[in-house]
Design a protein around this motif. Sequence first.
Motif, PDB file in Angstrom:
ATOM      1  N   HIS A 199      66.881  63.669  53.615  1.00  0.00           N
ATOM      2  CA  HIS A 199      67.089  62.374  54.279  1.00  0.00           C
ATOM      3  C   HIS A 199      68.457  62.338  54.961  1.00  0.00           C
ATOM      4  O   HIS A 199      69.210  61.378  54.817  1.00  0.00           O
ATOM      5  N   HIS A 200      68.771  63.381  55.711  1.00  0.00           N
ATOM      6  CA  HIS A 200      70.104  63.510  56.307  1.00  0.00           C
ATOM      7  C   HIS A 200      70.277  62.554  57.480  1.00  0.00           C
ATOM      8  O   HIS A 200      69.579  62.657  58.489  1.00  0.00           O
ATOM      9  N   HIS A 201      71.194  61.610  57.350  1.00  0.00           N
ATOM     10  CA  HIS A 201      71.519  60.683  58.430  1.00  0.00           C
ATOM     11  C   HIS A 201      72.738  61.217  59.171  1.00  0.00           C
ATOM     12  O   HIS A 201      73.817  60.626  59.164  1.00  0.00           O
ATOM     13  N   GLY A 202      72.551  62.345  59.820  1.00  0.00           N
ATOM     14  CA  GLY A 202      73.628  62.987  60.556  1.00  0.00           C
ATOM     15  C   GLY A 202      73.058  64.066  61.451  1.00  0.00           C
ATOM     16  O   GLY A 202      71.855  64.342  61.458  1.00  0.00           O
ATOM     17  N   ASP A 203      73.934  64.691  62.247  1.00  0.00           N
ATOM     18  CA  ASP A 203      73.506  65.715  63.194  1.00  0.00           C
ATOM     19  C   ASP A 203      73.208  67.030  62.477  1.00  0.00           C
ATOM     20  O   ASP A 203      73.781  67.334  61.424  1.00  0.00           O
TER      21      ASP A 203
END
Length: 376
Positions: A172-176
């Motif tokens: 659930h990576h909320h990043g680039d």
Amino acid sequence: MGIHSREPKCRRGLAMIVMIIFGSLLSVFVSPINDKRERKTLAGPSETVQGVMAVHSELLPEKKLSICIGNLLDQREFYYEKEKNGFLDSSRLISKTGPCWLRRYTVEHAVTCFDRLDSNRDKLETNPVLNRRKQLRFVFMGDSRIRQQFLNFIRLIPDYDKQSLPNPIPFHHHGDIEITSDILGVRVSFKWRPLINDNVTETIRQWAITDSPERPYWIFLSMTAWHMLQGYGADYQLYQKKISELGPLLGQLANVSQVIWLHQYPSVDFYGGIRASNTDIVSEKIYGYNKITRKILESLRTRIRIWDSSNPLVEEYTRDCTILKRDEKAKIGDPSVPMDYASAYFNCDDYIHTGYAALSQATQLLFNDICNSQME
């Protein structure tokens, strides 16, 4: 007409539905084996040529057809053929010129495609400066639904020298995220941009007006779902304003890159249990946002493409989830289930993120759109 009013029929069709869902996944793994068996049969001395060709035609009827080439992502130009039982045939599309067949892309096919795209780089852009770049550049920009498409896309990039940043990719990576392969000359980026804001518009503006090495050859984007959330206003009028401002910049970028806007997929809208709060993002609302997006982007008369031909795959998936009301696979947390993105999105418990059964087919369609003209 409600699904529940036809409950006996649904039960009788349960086995067929499950076979359709998992049959598409199984074909990914068995198709190379089948190809070898078919070649061996054709070479066998005990068969007549006519008999072999008859068997071969039954095994691979699509071989009579031409391969699908063109804008496969726009449902108005190509749509899935239906089988006699009413389900979609995920191997064949139909257009105004008739049916055609889709290639089943493997890692080997993807490598060949990337190599040929690299050798034909001068045809991808009108600006000769771009031919001196070292990498084919793909960008997926948007929310977690676009992240799903990105993660499925990179599954077909082999591990020759593939590097990931971050590594491993957090759940659930909320990043680039950046994926690179120097051997293939490929760079695939995911940019976490769940909302249309100044950051998004400025990035698109810079790519459109400057000859930046960061400018992608292909950009796949969609940032709609978060605009439906109460925490971000759930303001339909504001979304119209934002997409109206972004549209002309995307149109300008489409003159030098392939710009593809992904229509939001339908959600699983049955209620109860953990789904009781499923009121912010529902299929009816998604349809309304998709409709206004298409209206605005098409009014610009640019080269922006809208990807909606995979929606029927997701509609079948959501319908099956509604009928079955059960997981396709054991829940996350079961020690027998690996913790990765594929297994997380493989069940009907997640009402927003499409299950892997449908998503893998959408990725196949994307590779066919990008690569078929290069492979022929």
